[in-house]
Design a protein around this motif. Structure first.
Motif, PDB file in Angstrom:
ATOM      1  N   ARG A  43     -12.435   8.888   0.393  1.00 20.12           N
ATOM      2  CA  ARG A  43     -11.316   9.668   0.926  1.00 20.12           C
ATOM      3  C   ARG A  43     -10.290   8.773   1.630  1.00 20.12           C
ATOM      4  O   ARG A  43      -9.097   8.922   1.452  1.00 20.12           O
ATOM      5  N   ASP A  44     -10.783   7.851   2.435  1.00 20.62           N
ATOM      6  CA  ASP A  44      -9.869   7.034   3.208  1.00 20.62           C
ATOM      7  C   ASP A  44      -9.616   5.673   2.570  1.00 20.62           C
ATOM      8  O   ASP A  44      -9.074   4.780   3.200  1.00 20.62           O
ATOM      9  N   ARG A  45     -10.031   5.523   1.329  1.00 24.08           N
ATOM     10  CA  ARG A  45      -9.843   4.242   0.683  1.00 24.08           C
ATOM     11  C   ARG A  45      -8.487   4.215  -0.006  1.00 24.08           C
ATOM     12  O   ARG A  45      -8.289   4.803  -1.051  1.00 24.08           O
ATOM     13  N   PHE A  46      -7.542   3.535   0.611  1.00 21.69           N
ATOM     14  CA  PHE A  46      -6.186   3.371   0.112  1.00 21.69           C
ATOM     15  C   PHE A  46      -5.615   4.698  -0.392  1.00 21.69           C
ATOM     16  O   PHE A  46      -5.331   4.874  -1.570  1.00 21.69           O
TER      17      PHE A  46
ATOM     18  N   LEU B 262      -5.698  -5.162   9.734  1.00 19.14           N
ATOM     19  CA  LEU B 262      -5.813  -3.784   9.243  1.00 19.14           C
ATOM     20  C   LEU B 262      -5.849  -3.722   7.718  1.00 19.14           C
ATOM     21  O   LEU B 262      -6.424  -2.807   7.130  1.00 19.14           O
ATOM     22  N   LEU B 263      -5.198  -4.713   7.106  1.00 16.35           N
ATOM     23  CA  LEU B 263      -5.121  -4.734   5.643  1.00 16.35           C
ATOM     24  C   LEU B 263      -6.504  -4.610   5.003  1.00 16.35           C
ATOM     25  O   LEU B 263      -6.678  -3.937   3.996  1.00 16.35           O
ATOM     26  N   ALA B 264      -7.492  -5.261   5.626  1.00 18.35           N
ATOM     27  CA  ALA B 264      -8.835  -5.259   5.039  1.00 18.35           C
ATOM     28  C   ALA B 264      -9.496  -3.894   5.161  1.00 18.35           C
ATOM     29  O   ALA B 264     -10.422  -3.582   4.413  1.00 18.35           O
ATOM     30  N   THR B 265      -8.997  -3.058   6.094  1.00 15.76           N
ATOM     31  CA  THR B 265      -9.615  -1.737   6.242  1.00 15.76           C
ATOM     32  C   THR B 265      -9.075  -0.757   5.212  1.00 15.76           C
ATOM     33  O   THR B 265      -9.682   0.280   4.964  1.00 15.76           O
ATOM     34  N   LEU B 266      -7.906  -1.076   4.622  1.00 18.05           N
ATOM     35  CA  LEU B 266      -7.277  -0.140   3.690  1.00 18.05           C
ATOM     36  C   LEU B 266      -8.129   0.086   2.464  1.00 18.05           C
ATOM     37  O   LEU B 266      -8.232   1.194   1.957  1.00 18.05           O
ATOM     38  N   TYR B 267      -8.698  -0.996   1.945  1.00 15.02           N
ATOM     39  CA  TYR B 267      -9.347  -0.933   0.643  1.00 15.02           C
ATOM     40  C   TYR B 267     -10.858  -0.785   0.734  1.00 15.02           C
ATOM     41  O   TYR B 267     -11.537  -0.710  -0.271  1.00 15.02           O
ATOM     42  N   SER B 268     -11.384  -0.794   1.969  1.00 15.08           N
ATOM     43  CA  SER B 268     -12.831  -0.796   2.078  1.00 15.08           C
ATOM     44  C   SER B 268     -13.383   0.545   2.531  1.00 15.08           C
ATOM     45  O   SER B 268     -14.570   0.665   2.786  1.00 15.08           O
TER      46      SER B 268
END
Ligand SMILES: Nc1ncnc2c1ncn2[C@@H]1O[C@H](COP(=O)(O)OP(=O)(O)OP(=O)(O)O)[C@@H](O)[C@H]1O
Ligand SMILES: [Mg+2]
Lengths: 494, 252
Positions: free
Chosen positions: A91-94, B135-141
């Motif tokens: 859900r919160d993945r990109f 924060l960038l690393a939290t976007l895709y994980s």
């Protein structure tokens, strides 16, 4: 085996990092090494393989998307699914918000370049809005100025020629001009008019000759055929206009123009007031107004032509007027001379309304087509500009793409980001172009004192068109970006 | 090993007793990393055998360094371990999951959720703040949106950079940049941290800072694989593996 303790089912949507100390958290609170259970892990690990001859896939659940859990199956039944992708936290993945935020950063990173990128789109969308806007404004203006009278009015006169004595009529309009014109298709009303010379006679409302009355210029006297009022679009204020019966009988009746009536002190006709022209009394049967084509009728005493011929020896008709259907002008120009003077059509001149309005519209359409084509070319160039710069940006940001892939971005994430960036750029160009276009239309309209007319949907549509162009232009660069191999990208370095 | 591989090839289909989809929790005994007869060959004339029949197990919480001369295949190994490259043959099990032929989408998700990278050249986004970079690393994980900020703050605090949140990476020192990169690598709670020459662009003082950080992370239970050709760096690791010509040998 230590693993047994972990064989209890986990709640379904557990994110990967919360999986009981598997992941390392930056807070350092979930420390595997400090977990006495886990500490033993580093011990007899080989034992797992020694006795592990049972494939783990049979545990439960389908092997998702080709991922296989190789873990040897222990004696105790495990109820874990081999799903390795953290589905619970997808859900919160990109999500969309992340996508838009990242794209916005990408767009805003280089403002100078952004201006250059959108300039083509701005010009293209702007010129489209200006073209359509000015066309709509001009159309409104033409409709406003459209002179229905002028477009439907025909004047027929005898031809004149210059001689040593001055200008002289070479032709003659027949007395029955009204009937002859009425027979031509497209003629809705026709009438004839001629000035009447009354010599030294005076026109008065009362028979007594009052020497003390001030000497005023007498009103003009005109003779018309019965259809003249309608032919010139006049209006009866009170009473009526004369008819062909009055004309044939040469009745001594008159109609007064509104200003002449005022001058003569006549304002109502129900008591059959009379005026005197010389010694003869004429009954006033009506008062007319709103005659635009022959405004001198308003200052005149108007007789039937038959009466004028009988009483004042009227010798010829000066003009014939006709009200025609819109577009009948060219036909009338051909036929009216033949109808009036079959043997000598050249001696009759017909002034028909110019067909210029049609010409003007055609010219306008041509100009619109050219401008729309230019706008289209500008849009194409704008789209190519966006594609080009986005491609350049993809090439420059290879390192960033590689990094994002290493951080877990899928090809789709990368492609979507660049696609959204280019859509945003296109949309921005569309909005600015649309706004500038509206501004230009308003400015031109103000300068020309026109009323600006622009369809709201044109403005919104033009702005959205920019986004569509961005979408089209960004597709190829986005595919390129998605196809970049992370290793090659990371080797480049940033 | 090979017997197990055979099993994997002929893995049976879904069990009829399949329960609800749950997060797979590897047993404590499953190594974080396991390479089974893994080979990576780059096509060419002649082909380059960057990795030859590599077998490697890295248990949870281990701190492994891989040393070797230039061109020995260190980066190739790290790319394989980081799911950035696929083996030519053999397989790579991450937390017991075969990844060698997994779909790219799954590998991306695994990369985001389980692996943290630290690169020699930092790879920070120059136009984004320190905070944004982490924060960038939290976007895709798949880190829940509500937790992202807190975790990034915690990670930056962890590397001692909580006073540099709004700085641009371009104004940071090399050591600070690498510490931002470490914070980014650990913010999503990876199962393993992979570092390729993490001190290659740093002077000795900054190197020491980053290596101290690695020691602390290791002490907290993080699994680390550090690739280096610097003996001083590899000496910090609990376990050392030598690579030459694509062949691994354990250093006692
Ligand atoms: N894409 C590729 N195509 C062909 N050969 C490659 C490719 N990538 C790496 N190689 C070769 O594989 C071998 C190992 O390369 P790798 O980058 O792993 O070395 P390394 O140990 O990291 O060296 P260094 O310490 O210099 O970074 C080298 O001989 C290299 O030339
Ligand atoms: Mg290398």
């Amino acid at each position: 085996m230590r693993g047994i303790r972990r064989s209890r089912p986990e709640p379904a949507p557990a994110p990967a990092r919360d999986d009981a100390g598997q992941g390392w958290s930056p807070q350092g609170s979930v420390a595997v090494a400090t977990d006495p259970e886990a500490e033993a892990v580093t011990g007899p690990v080989d034992a797992v393989h020694d006795d592990g001859q049972v494939p783990a896939e049979v545990a439960s659940g389908r092997p998702r998307r080709g991922l296989r859990l190789r873990r040897p199956r222990l004696s105790l039944r495990r109820r874990k699914t081999p799903s390795i992708v953290p589905r619970g936290s997808v859900r919160d993945r990109f999500g969309i918000r992340d996508l838009v935020a990242e794209a916005a950063h990408g767009v805003g990173a280089r403002p100078g370049r952004l201006v250059l990128t959108i300039i083509g789109t701005v010009l293209g969308v702007g010129s489209l809005v200006v073209t359509v806007g000015l066309a709509q404004t001009a159309a409104g203006q033409i409709a406003r100025q459209f002179d229905a009278v002028a477009a439907t009015q025909v004047v027929v006169e005898p031809a004149t020629s210059r001689t040593s004595q001055g200008e002289r009529a070479t032709g003659r309009i027949p007395w029955d001009v009204e009937d002859r014109l009425n027979r031509i298709a497209g003629v809705e009303a026709a009438g004839a008019v001629a000035p009447v010379s009354i010599g030294e006679a005076t026109i008065t409302a009362v028979p007594v000759n009052d020497p003390s009355a001030p000497d005023v210029t007498p009103p003009k006297v005109l003779a018309t055929s019965p259809g003249m009022l309608e032919a010139v679009g006049g209006r009866v204020v009170t009473g009526r206009y004369f008819d062909s019966g009055h004309d044939q009988r040469a009745d001594r009746i008159v109609v007064l123009g509104a200003r002449a009536a005022t001058r003569l002190g006549v304002n109502r006709v129900d008591r059959q007031p009379s005026i005197f022209i010389g010694e003869h009394s004429y009954t006033v049967i009506g008062i007319i107004d709103d005659v635009n084509r022959r405004s001198d009728m308003l200052d005149s005493v108007i007789l039937p032509i038959g009466t004028a011929r009988a009483d004042f020896d009227l010798s010829s008709i000066e003009q014939a007027h006709a009200k025609i259907a819109v577009g009948a002008g060219p036909v009338l120009a051909d036929q009216a001379p033949l109808a009036l003077e079959p043997n000598n059509p050249d001696t009759i001149e017909v002034q028909v309304p110019p067909a210029a309005s049609g010409v003007r519209q055609n010219v306008q359409a041509d100009i619109n087509a050219i401008f729309l084509a230019l706008g289209g070319v500008a849009l194409l160039v704008g789209g190519l500009g966006i594609a080009n710069i986005t491609l350049l940006s993809v090439r420059e940001r290879v390192g960033e793409i590689g990094l994002r892939r290493a951080l877990g971005a899928s090809k789709r994430n990368i492609g979507a980001q660049f696609l959204v960036e280019s859509v945003v750029i296109g949309l921005l160009g569309g909005l600015i172009g649309s706004a500038l276009g509206v501004f230009a239309v308003v400015a031109v309209s103000l300068a020309k004192e026109w009323t600006p007319i622009l369809d709201t949907w044109i403005v919104i549509g033009a702005a959205l068109l920019g986004g569509v162009i961005g979408l089209g232009a960004g597709t190829y660069p986005a595919l390129k970006a998605a196809g970049i191999e992370p290793i090659t990208a990371l080797r480049g370095g940033t | 090993m090979s017997a197990l591989d055979v099993f994997d090839q002929s893995a049976p289909g879904p069990s009829p007793a399949a329960g609800p989809v749950t997060e797979q929790i590897p047993a404590a005994s499953v190594p974080v990393i396991e390479l089974a007869e893994l080979t990576r060959t780059f096509p060419g004339t002649p082909p380059v055998h960057a990795l030859r029949d590599v077998d490697l197990r890295v248990e949870r919480g281990e701190y492994v360094s891989i040393v070797g001369p230039s061109g020995s295949g260190k980066s190739t190994l790290l790319h394989i371990l980081g799911l950035l490259d696929r083996p030519t043959s053999g397989d790579y099990y991450l937390d017991g999951v075969a990844t060698g032929t997994a779909p790219e989408q799954d590998r991306s998700a695994l990369r985001g959720g389980r692996i943290g990278f630290v690169f020699q050249s930092f790879h920070l986004l120059p136009h984004r703040t320190v905070m944004d970079n982490v924060l960038l690393a939290t976007l895709y994980s798949g880190v829940p949106r509500t937790e992202r900020k807190d975790r990034a703050l915690a990670a930056l605090n962890r590397v001692g950079l909580s006073h540099r949140l709004d700085f641009m990476p371009t104004v940071l020192s090399g050591g600070e940049r690498q510490r931002v990169a470490v914070a980014r690598a650990v913010v999503a709670s990876p199962h393993v941290l992979l570092a390729d020459e993490p001190t290659g662009n740093l002077d000795s003082a900054n190197s020491a800072g980053v290596l101290d950080l690695f020691d602390e992370l290791h002490a907290d239970g993080l699994t680390l694989v550090v690739i280096t050709h610097d003996d001083a760096v590899s000496a910090r690791a609990q376990r050392r593996i030598q690579i030459s010509d694509g062949i691994l040998t354990e250093v006692a």
